[in-house]
Design a protein around this motif. Structure first.
Motif, short mmCIF file in Angstrom:
data_model
loop_
_atom_site.label_atom_id
_atom_site.label_comp_id
_atom_site.label_asym_id
_atom_site.label_seq_id
_atom_site.Cartn_x
_atom_site.Cartn_y
_atom_site.Cartn_z
N ILE A 354 -24.36 -23.67 21.32
CA ILE A 354 -24.06 -23.27 20.08
C ILE A 354 -22.44 -23.44 19.81
O ILE A 354 -21.94 -23.96 18.94
CB ILE A 354 -24.30 -21.73 19.94
N LYS A 355 -21.72 -23.23 21.05
CA LYS A 355 -20.16 -23.46 20.90
C LYS A 355 -20.08 -24.81 20.70
O LYS A 355 -19.05 -25.32 20.07
CB LYS A 355 -19.63 -23.02 22.26
N ASN A 356 -20.50 -25.80 21.53
CA ASN A 356 -20.38 -27.07 21.22
C ASN A 356 -20.79 -27.71 19.82
O ASN A 356 -20.06 -28.66 19.14
CB ASN A 356 -21.21 -28.00 22.35
N ARG A 357 -21.73 -27.25 19.25
CA ARG A 357 -22.29 -27.62 18.18
C ARG A 357 -21.26 -26.93 17.06
O ARG A 357 -20.89 -27.91 16.00
CB ARG A 357 -23.70 -26.70 17.68
N PHE A 358 -20.71 -25.90 17.15
CA PHE A 358 -19.48 -25.60 16.32
C PHE A 358 -18.39 -26.21 16.43
O PHE A 358 -17.51 -26.37 15.40
CB PHE A 358 -19.39 -23.82 16.28
N SER A 359 -18.05 -26.44 17.66
CA SER A 359 -16.65 -27.27 17.85
C SER A 359 -16.88 -28.67 17.53
O SER A 359 -15.65 -29.01 16.83
CB SER A 359 -16.25 -27.09 19.26
#
Length: 362
Positions: A354-359
């Motif tokens: 999720i963090k990678n997707r949003f970043s």
């Protein structure tokens, strides 16, 4: 005398510098005390600020799980959730089968911590996979369970302003894909964990489960035998489960088995849903739909998982090549939620996704 007279001038400057005036000594002492006090005060204030910040972050990341019941299209539904004060996104978790949300309490708590408390997380149970027979013995198919989740989003998440992320386990991955069809604008990401998306014709276990689920007589008999364990009090049932089938399982899992799976209506619904799963998933996945949405899709597979075998991993990589695919090699199983270690590892993986997707999209 001359020698003494000559020595005095040489000694006097030395004495003057080595023995400071009394007033100067007092001022220096006062300055030193004031400076030290100010420094100690500053350090204490910084330490206190750091502790307050750390406490706030811990409180933010360690919010308690809340359980509640709500009616969705007339069906009583078990909900487990952690609400953030100012969420940046909404996570909706769809369990597998059995669809008992309390199986996933360790996972939801860990996911909340790994997301730094920045997400509101809701786990929604399958209809009639509950402690009480709210539906008076009615059996619910896979399609009815899908419709139930769609109705829940319309009922409770329609007004949500932040992006919605779907996370599904096993057949919950398939349900999540069907939800994505309905809410392609609201759902920005869909993560499938050990996904059950199509039948594995090479699996003997699936074949046996399919035959059991397809027979109403066998399903009723199996459900009755399991439900007969309700005759045991909780203090006797817990060690029985722990020492037989759940030696390495968490207390949360053992408790969920004792409270939910010893119910006749729950086991009947587990097997009935399984029967309809086998019928629906006899076909191949909708590759065209997956290609159209591959930028929104991510799947985690296990090494030895007959529900989500590695041949499915290979097929997805061919049919929808830009889909995010991962393989868990840490020794956790399809039932990762049954152990604290498995729950934590998978939660960290999901949070990282999720963090990678949003970043990447900021």
């Amino acid at each position: 005398m001359r020698v003494g007279h000559l020595l005095l001038p040489s000694l006097t400057p030395s004495l003057c510098f080595s023995i400071p005036p009394i007033g100067s000594s007092i001022l220096q002492s006062l300055y030193s005390c004031c400076f030290s006090s100010r420094r100690i005060y500053s350090l204490n204030r910084v330490t206190a600020d750091m502790e307050n910040t750390e406490t706030k972050l811990m409180e933010k990341a360690k919010r308690p799980v809340n359980f509640r019941l709500c009616r969705v299209s007339g069906s009583m539904t078990e909900i487990m959730e952690i609400q953030a004060e100012n969420p940046t996104f909404q996570v909706l978790f769809i369990p597998g089968n059995p669809g008992v949300v309390s199986f996933y309490m360790d996972f939801v708590e860990s996911l909340n911590e790994f997301l730094d408390g920045n997400a509101s997380i809701i786990a929604i149970g399958q209809i009639s996979h509950t402690t009480k027979d709210w539906e008076s013995g009615k059996l619910f198919s896979l399609q009815e369970q899908i419709d139930h989740k769609v109705d829940f989003i319309r009922q409770e998440l329609e007004s949500v302003k932040v992006p919605i992320i779907l996370v599904g386990h096993s057949i919950g991955s398939y349900i999540s894909l069907e939800i994505l069809r309905k809410f392609s604008e609201k759902v920005v990401y869909c993560i499938g964990l050990y996904p059950f998306l199509t039948l594995n014709q090479q699996s003997t276990k699936q074949s046996l489960i399919g035959k059991l689920a397809a027979s109403s007589v066998l399903s009723a008999t199996a459900s009755f035998l399991i439900a007969s364990l309700r005759l045991l009090p909780m203090w006797a049932a817990r060690p029985l489960v722990s020492n037989s089938i759940g030696a390495s399982w968490s207390d949360t899992t053992v408790q969920a088995i004792c409270t939910h799976l010893r119910q006749y209506h729950t086991m009947r619904n587990v097997l009935f849903m399984a029967m309809t799963e086998f019928r629906e998933l006899a076909a191949e996945p909708d590759w065209e739909f997956m290609r159209e949405n591959e930028s929104k899709l991510a799947f985690l597979f296990g090494i030895d998982d007959h529900w989500g075998p590695l041949q499915l991993f290979e097929e997805i990589s061919k049919q929808a090549p830009t889909t995010s695919l991962s393989i868990e090699r840490e020794g956790h199983t399809h039932g990762f939620c049954c152990t604290v270690a498995g729950s934590a590892w998978v939660a960290q993986h999901v949070a990282t996704q999720i963090k990678n997707r949003f970043s990447d999209h900021q």
